[in-house]
Design an enzyme around this catalytic site. Structure first.
Site, short mmCIF file in Angstrom:
data_model
loop_
_atom_site.label_atom_id
_atom_site.label_comp_id
_atom_site.label_asym_id
_atom_site.label_seq_id
_atom_site.Cartn_x
_atom_site.Cartn_y
_atom_site.Cartn_z
N ASP A 1 -4.16 -6.50 -8.20
CA ASP A 1 -4.49 -7.45 -7.13
C ASP A 1 -5.19 -8.67 -7.72
O ASP A 1 -4.94 -9.81 -7.34
CB ASP A 1 -5.39 -6.81 -6.08
CG ASP A 1 -4.72 -5.68 -5.31
OD1 ASP A 1 -3.48 -5.69 -5.21
OD2 ASP A 1 -5.44 -4.79 -4.82
N HIS B 1 -10.15 0.14 -2.79
CA HIS B 1 -10.30 -1.18 -3.41
C HIS B 1 -10.20 -2.29 -2.36
O HIS B 1 -9.68 -3.36 -2.60
CB HIS B 1 -9.28 -1.37 -4.54
CG HIS B 1 -7.85 -1.35 -4.09
ND1 HIS B 1 -7.24 -0.27 -3.53
CD2 HIS B 1 -6.91 -2.32 -4.12
CE1 HIS B 1 -5.99 -0.56 -3.23
NE2 HIS B 1 -5.77 -1.80 -3.57
N ASP C 1 -11.01 -5.89 -3.29
CA ASP C 1 -9.96 -6.60 -4.03
C ASP C 1 -8.88 -7.11 -3.09
O ASP C 1 -8.37 -8.23 -3.25
CB ASP C 1 -9.33 -5.69 -5.08
CG ASP C 1 -10.32 -5.22 -6.13
OD1 ASP C 1 -11.26 -5.97 -6.42
OD2 ASP C 1 -10.14 -4.10 -6.64
N HIS D 1 0.85 -1.19 0.00
CA HIS D 1 0.00 0.00 0.00
C HIS D 1 0.89 1.25 0.00
O HIS D 1 2.07 1.17 0.34
CB HIS D 1 -0.91 0.00 1.21
CG HIS D 1 -2.00 -1.00 1.12
ND1 HIS D 1 -2.46 -1.72 2.19
CD2 HIS D 1 -2.74 -1.41 0.06
CE1 HIS D 1 -3.43 -2.51 1.80
NE2 HIS D 1 -3.61 -2.36 0.51
N ARG E 1 -7.94 -13.70 0.82
CA ARG E 1 -8.77 -14.91 0.92
C ARG E 1 -8.19 -16.02 0.03
O ARG E 1 -8.09 -17.17 0.45
CB ARG E 1 -10.21 -14.61 0.53
CG ARG E 1 -11.15 -15.79 0.72
CD ARG E 1 -12.61 -15.51 0.35
NE ARG E 1 -13.09 -14.22 0.76
CZ ARG E 1 -13.29 -13.17 -0.07
NH1 ARG E 1 -13.04 -13.29 -1.36
NH2 ARG E 1 -13.74 -12.02 0.39
N ASP F 1 -1.34 -1.51 4.83
CA ASP F 1 -1.43 -0.38 5.76
C ASP F 1 -2.80 -0.41 6.42
O ASP F 1 -3.79 -0.04 5.80
CB ASP F 1 -1.23 0.93 5.00
CG ASP F 1 -1.33 2.15 5.91
OD1 ASP F 1 -1.37 1.97 7.15
OD2 ASP F 1 -1.38 3.26 5.39
N GLY G 1 -2.70 -1.98 -8.27
CA GLY G 1 -3.68 -2.75 -7.50
C GLY G 1 -5.12 -2.40 -7.80
O GLY G 1 -5.92 -3.27 -8.18
#
Length: 142
Positions: free
Chosen positions: A65, A92, A95, A12, A101, A85, A60
């Site tokens: 991502d 997003h 995402d 980030h 996950r 962060d 991203g």
């Protein structure tokens, strides 16, 4: 498919400097891997360490991502270094959560901060990749 393990590097905005410093400090260890990184993070890493084998993906929020998520789902990624962060809003966020996950579902080693990244980089899980299998067997004395 290459025999070199593939690691993804994502950071980030507030963590990009930390990611670049981590890569610079560990450039020799990282040189044995194929690296992929999201847009700006990848550009900053290549500026600092142009000798690394790094493929720069989209930013991203623009799909980077999701590109990494696809690599996980297709079995083409061996580890994820994602300096997140937790104190900044993420437009997003969906995402980001989906990427994390997928790493959990597919049991991909994932480092979310500098301390974990240092441990993961020197772990047997990463150094033994593709020498025998993605999940090394552990022998237990009887």
């Amino acid at each position: 498919m290459t025999d070199r393990p593939v690691l993804a590097l994502v950071a980030h905005d507030a963590k990009k400097d930390a990611m670049v410093a981590f890569v610079r400090r560990n450039a020799e260890k990282l040189s044995v891997f194929r690296l992929v990184a999201t847009g700006t993070t990848g550009g900053r890493i290549l500026d600092a360490c142009p000798e690394l084998n790094l493929m720069q993906l989209k930013s991203g929020p623009l799909g980077g991502d999701q590109q990494i998520g696809a690599m996980i789902a297709e079995g083409r990624l061996d580890g994820l270094f994602f300096f997140a962060d937790p104190l900044s809003p993420m437009p997003h966020d969906v995402d980001v959560k989906a990427l994390m996950r997928l790493a959990l579902v597919y049991d991909i080693p994932m480092a979310l901060n500098l301390s974990t990244a240092e441990i993961l980089l020197r772990s047997a899980r990463l150094t033994g990749l593709r020498t025998t299998s993605a999940t090394p067997e552990i022998s237990v004395p009887r």
